[in-house]
Enzyme design. Sequence first.
Site, PDB file in Angstrom:
ATOM      1  CG  HIS A   1      -0.267  -0.103   2.434  1.00 17.55           C
ATOM      2  ND1 HIS A   1       0.488   0.809   3.217  1.00 17.55           N
ATOM      3  CD2 HIS A   1      -0.335  -1.132   3.344  1.00 17.55           C
ATOM      4  CE1 HIS A   1       0.884   0.408   4.161  1.00 17.55           C
ATOM      5  NE2 HIS A   1       0.554  -0.917   4.285  1.00 17.55           N
TER       6      HIS A   1
HETATM    7  P1  TYD Z   1      -1.662  -2.555   7.593  1.00 22.03           P
HETATM    8  O1  TYD Z   1      -1.117  -1.064   7.722  1.00 22.03           O
HETATM    9  O2  TYD Z   1      -2.152  -3.022   6.256  1.00 22.03           O
HETATM   10  O3  TYD Z   1      -0.323  -3.823   7.842  1.00 22.03           O
HETATM   11  P2  TYD Z   1       0.976  -3.794   7.184  1.00 22.03           P
HETATM   12  O4  TYD Z   1       1.421  -2.590   6.162  1.00 22.03           O
HETATM   13  O5  TYD Z   1       1.943  -3.708   7.866  1.00 22.03           O
HETATM   14  O6  TYD Z   1       1.047  -5.065   6.119  1.00 22.03           O
HETATM   15  O7  TYD Z   1      -2.547  -2.901   8.699  1.00 22.03           O
HETATM   16  C1  TYD Z   1      -3.059  -4.191   8.755  1.00 22.03           C
HETATM   17  C2  TYD Z   1      -4.230  -4.158   9.735  1.00 22.03           C
HETATM   18  O8  TYD Z   1      -4.050  -3.378  11.182  1.00 22.03           O
HETATM   19  C3  TYD Z   1      -5.455  -3.268   9.168  1.00 22.03           C
HETATM   20  O9  TYD Z   1      -6.689  -3.798   9.396  1.00 22.03           O
HETATM   21  C4  TYD Z   1      -5.248  -1.920   9.917  1.00 22.03           C
HETATM   22  C5  TYD Z   1      -4.905  -2.360  11.208  1.00 22.03           C
HETATM   23  N1  TYD Z   1      -3.907  -1.208  11.798  1.00 22.03           N
HETATM   24  C6  TYD Z   1      -4.599  -0.537  13.020  1.00 22.03           C
HETATM   25  O10 TYD Z   1      -5.429  -0.775  13.228  1.00 22.03           O
HETATM   26  N2  TYD Z   1      -3.743   0.221  13.599  1.00 22.03           N
HETATM   27  C7  TYD Z   1      -2.429   0.613  12.993  1.00 22.03           C
HETATM   28  O11 TYD Z   1      -1.401   1.385  13.627  1.00 22.03           O
HETATM   29  C8  TYD Z   1      -1.945  -0.180  11.592  1.00 22.03           C
HETATM   30  C9  TYD Z   1      -0.329   0.116  11.179  1.00 22.03           C
HETATM   31  C10 TYD Z   1      -2.600  -1.095  11.495  1.00 22.03           C
END
Ligand code: TYD
Length: 136
Positions: free
Chosen positions: A52
Site C-alpha cells: 500500500h
Molecule cells: P496494514 O497497515 O495493512 O499492515 P502492513 O502494512 O504492516 O502489512 O494494517 C493491517 C491491519 O491492522 C489493518 O486492518 C489496519 C490495522 N492497523 C491498525 O488498526 N492500526 C495501525 O496503527 C496499523 C498500522 C494497522
Amino acid sequence: MSIERCQILELPKIQDPRGNLTFVESNNHIPFNIARVYYLYDVPGGSERGGHAHKELHQFIIAMSGSFDVVLDDGQDKKRVHMSRSYNGLYVCPMIWRELDNFSSGSVCMVLASTKYEESDYYRDYAEFMRARWCK
Ligand code: TYD
C-alpha cells in the site's frame, strides 16, 4: 515525492560493554513528529506485508531484531532496501508504494509514524495509487 527522498538514516549508537543503546527524537533524528508506534512480529517465513501507499503519512522503519527487505516504488522507480541494523532506519515519505518481504525468523519491524491510524490515508489499490501519482 520520489524514492530519492527515502533514505537510510543512521541513529545515535551508545556503545557499551553492557549492551548498546540507540534513541530517536521527533524532528531531530527523523524529519517528523512521532504520533504512533507499531511493530510487526511473529511474521511467518515467506510472508509479505505492506502492499500500500500513504497519502500524507511519513514513516520511519527500523529492524529491531533480525532482518527484512523493504521495496519502495514511487510509480517511476523502484528500490529494494535490506534492513538489518537496529541503529539504522528507513525514512519513507508520503506517496510511496511499499512492500516488506524476506523476513528472517524472529525478526521485529518497528515503525514510527507521523499520524494516528487512519484508513482513509491509505491507497491499497496500486492502479488507484498510480492514477493519484499522475495527478500530482
Ligand atoms: P496494514 O497497515 O495493512 O499492515 P502492513 O502494512 O504492516 O502489512 O494494517 C493491517 C491491519 O491492522 C489493518 O486492518 C489496519 C490495522 N492497523 C491498525 O488498526 N492500526 C495501525 O496503527 C496499523 C498500522 C494497522
